[in-house]
Design a protein around this motif. Structure first.
Motif, PDB file in Angstrom:
ATOM      1  N   PRO A   1     -33.549   2.871 -38.481  1.00  0.00           N
ATOM      2  CA  PRO A   1     -34.357   2.395 -39.583  1.00  0.00           C
ATOM      3  C   PRO A   1     -33.947   3.103 -40.873  1.00  0.00           C
ATOM      4  N   THR A   2     -33.854   2.331 -41.891  1.00  0.00           N
ATOM      5  CA  THR A   2     -33.496   2.877 -43.188  1.00  0.00           C
ATOM      6  C   THR A   2     -34.750   3.304 -43.928  1.00  0.00           C
ATOM      7  N   ALA A   3     -34.529   4.015 -45.029  1.00  0.00           N
ATOM      8  CA  ALA A   3     -35.655   4.483 -45.833  1.00  0.00           C
ATOM      9  C   ALA A   3     -36.396   3.304 -46.466  1.00  0.00           C
ATOM     10  N   ALA A   4     -35.658   2.249 -46.823  1.00  0.00           N
ATOM     11  CA  ALA A   4     -36.289   1.069 -47.428  1.00  0.00           C
ATOM     12  C   ALA A   4     -37.201   0.364 -46.418  1.00  0.00           C
ATOM     13  N   ASN A   5     -36.750   0.255 -45.153  1.00  0.00           N
ATOM     14  CA  ASN A   5     -37.583  -0.367 -44.116  1.00  0.00           C
ATOM     15  C   ASN A   5     -38.836   0.448 -43.851  1.00  0.00           C
ATOM     16  N   THR A   6     -38.677   1.780 -43.812  1.00  0.00           N
ATOM     17  CA  THR A   6     -39.826   2.653 -43.573  1.00  0.00           C
ATOM     18  C   THR A   6     -40.821   2.547 -44.718  1.00  0.00           C
ATOM     19  N   ALA A   7     -40.332   2.494 -45.953  1.00  0.00           N
ATOM     20  CA  ALA A   7     -41.224   2.370 -47.108  1.00  0.00           C
ATOM     21  C   ALA A   7     -41.939   1.023 -47.101  1.00  0.00           C
ATOM     22  N   ALA A   8     -41.232  -0.030 -46.725  1.00  0.00           N
ATOM     23  CA  ALA A   8     -41.847  -1.354 -46.664  1.00  0.00           C
ATOM     24  C   ALA A   8     -42.919  -1.402 -45.579  1.00  0.00           C
ATOM     25  N   ASN A   9     -42.630  -0.801 -44.431  1.00  0.00           N
ATOM     26  CA  ASN A   9     -43.610  -0.756 -43.350  1.00  0.00           C
ATOM     27  C   ASN A   9     -44.845   0.039 -43.757  1.00  0.00           C
ATOM     28  N   THR A  10     -44.632   1.153 -44.456  1.00  0.00           N
ATOM     29  CA  THR A  10     -45.737   1.986 -44.910  1.00  0.00           C
ATOM     30  C   THR A  10     -46.584   1.230 -45.931  1.00  0.00           C
ATOM     31  N   ALA A  11     -45.929   0.518 -46.851  1.00  0.00           N
ATOM     32  CA  ALA A  11     -46.655  -0.247 -47.860  1.00  0.00           C
ATOM     33  C   ALA A  11     -47.455  -1.382 -47.208  1.00  0.00           C
ATOM     34  N   ALA A  13     -48.587  -1.428 -44.114  1.00  0.00           N
ATOM     35  CA  ALA A  13     -49.680  -0.807 -43.368  1.00  0.00           C
ATOM     36  C   ALA A  13     -50.798  -0.370 -44.312  1.00  0.00           C
ATOM     37  N   ALA A  14     -50.449   0.146 -45.488  1.00  0.00           N
ATOM     38  CA  ALA A  14     -51.458   0.563 -46.466  1.00  0.00           C
ATOM     39  C   ALA A  14     -52.225  -0.642 -47.004  1.00  0.00           C
ATOM     40  N   ALA A  15     -51.509  -1.748 -47.251  1.00  0.00           N
ATOM     41  CA  ALA A  15     -52.171  -2.965 -47.741  1.00  0.00           C
ATOM     42  C   ALA A  15     -53.114  -3.528 -46.674  1.00  0.00           C
ATOM     43  N   ALA A  16     -52.674  -3.518 -45.415  1.00  0.00           N
ATOM     44  CA  ALA A  16     -53.525  -4.016 -44.329  1.00  0.00           C
ATOM     45  C   ALA A  16     -54.742  -3.112 -44.148  1.00  0.00           C
ATOM     46  N   ALA A  17     -54.535  -1.801 -44.251  1.00  0.00           N
ATOM     47  CA  ALA A  17     -55.640  -0.855 -44.088  1.00  0.00           C
ATOM     48  C   ALA A  17     -56.676  -1.004 -45.199  1.00  0.00           C
ATOM     49  N   ALA A  18     -56.242  -1.425 -46.383  1.00  0.00           N
ATOM     50  CA  ALA A  18     -57.176  -1.609 -47.494  1.00  0.00           C
ATOM     51  C   ALA A  18     -58.113  -2.793 -47.244  1.00  0.00           C
ATOM     52  N   HIS A  19     -57.666  -3.785 -46.483  1.00  0.00           N
ATOM     53  CA  HIS A  19     -58.486  -4.969 -46.223  1.00  0.00           C
ATOM     54  C   HIS A  19     -59.380  -4.830 -44.998  1.00  0.00           C
ATOM     55  N   VAL A  20     -59.094  -3.863 -44.141  1.00  0.00           N
ATOM     56  CA  VAL A  20     -59.879  -3.702 -42.915  1.00  0.00           C
ATOM     57  C   VAL A  20     -61.362  -3.444 -43.217  1.00  0.00           C
ATOM     58  N   PRO A  21     -61.717  -2.542 -44.140  1.00  0.00           N
ATOM     59  CA  PRO A  21     -63.154  -2.349 -44.420  1.00  0.00           C
ATOM     60  C   PRO A  21     -63.834  -3.605 -44.974  1.00  0.00           C
ATOM     61  N   GLN A  22     -63.117  -4.379 -45.776  1.00  0.00           N
ATOM     62  CA  GLN A  22     -63.703  -5.600 -46.329  1.00  0.00           C
ATOM     63  C   GLN A  22     -63.970  -6.617 -45.227  1.00  0.00           C
ATOM     64  N   VAL A  23     -63.022  -6.769 -44.330  1.00  0.00           N
ATOM     65  CA  VAL A  23     -63.201  -7.707 -43.214  1.00  0.00           C
ATOM     66  C   VAL A  23     -64.342  -7.239 -42.324  1.00  0.00           C
ATOM     67  N   GLN A  24     -64.393  -5.942 -42.035  1.00  0.00           N
ATOM     68  CA  GLN A  24     -65.464  -5.403 -41.191  1.00  0.00           C
ATOM     69  C   GLN A  24     -66.822  -5.576 -41.863  1.00  0.00           C
ATOM     70  N   GLN A  25     -66.877  -5.394 -43.174  1.00  0.00           N
ATOM     71  CA  GLN A  25     -68.126  -5.589 -43.906  1.00  0.00           C
ATOM     72  C   GLN A  25     -68.580  -7.042 -43.815  1.00  0.00           C
TER      73      GLN A  25
END
Length: 188
Positions: A1-11, A13-25
């Motif tokens: 895995p390259t650094a670009a792939n890791t950064a994209a995966n992290t971004a 995951a962060a975007a998905a994690a931001a929506h989890v509380p809204q969906v749960q609410q």
């Protein structure tokens, strides 16, 4: 895995994690609103059916969705403790029947989980209709006839099971008692 792939995966995951509380609410808010939830589900199913009818394809996805929804429905109708598979038997004495009479019907799949899983399946199926690789050519009338036969046989078996073990998977709500003649004399 390259650094670009890791950064994209992290971004991602962060975007998905931001929506989890809204969906749960939203899910928490929708829990007591049974009719509204099922109306939304009905709307999703209609939207999906219109999409499949309009694009004239993706019948294998629709068949898979139907089988999944049927499986969820059977789980919703089935008792948590199945008398046949768990080795339990119906009460044979009056004392055993009185012990079980106050217990509510426990489901394998609760109404909320049934709704949530079914709505999620319809959304995933709708999303899959946008990809040509899921449009497997099939003769849809055969799939429809097979699904109808499967539905009829499965429901026949489930209804026989319900009759055999004398359970009803739904309730009419809390019983309301009307006072008889003795109750009216006491209230005067």
């Amino acid at each position: 895995p390259t650094a670009a792939n890791t950064a994209a995966n992290t971004a991602a995951a962060a975007a998905a994690a931001a929506h989890v509380p809204q969906v749960q609410q939203w899910l928490d808010w929708s829990t007591p609103h049974i009719m509204a939830r099922w109306a939304v589900f009905g709307g999703l199913v209609c939207l999906y059916a219109l999409r499949v009818w309009y694009i004239n394809g993706w019948y294998i996805i629709t068949y898979g969705l139907g089988i999944y929804l049927l499986n969820n429905f059977i789980g919703f109708l089935s008792p948590l403790a199945d008398p046949e598979s768990d080795g339990l038997d119906i009460p044979t004495t009056m004392g055993e029947a009185e012990d079980l009479s106050g217990k509510p019907f426990g489901r394998k799949l609760s109404e909320f989980k049934f709704w949530c899983a079914s709505a999620r399946a319809v959304c995933i199926s709708f999303f899959m209709t946008f990809f040509e690789m899921f449009n497997i050519p099939v003769f849809w009338p055969i799939l429809l006839l097979y699904f109808i036969a499967l539905f009829v046989l499965t429901m026949k078996r489930q209804i026989k099971h319900m009759i055999k073990h004398k359970y009803v998977p739904w309730t009419g709500g809390k019983k309301k008692y009307k006072g008889g003649p003795a109750a009216t004399k006491l209230s005067k």
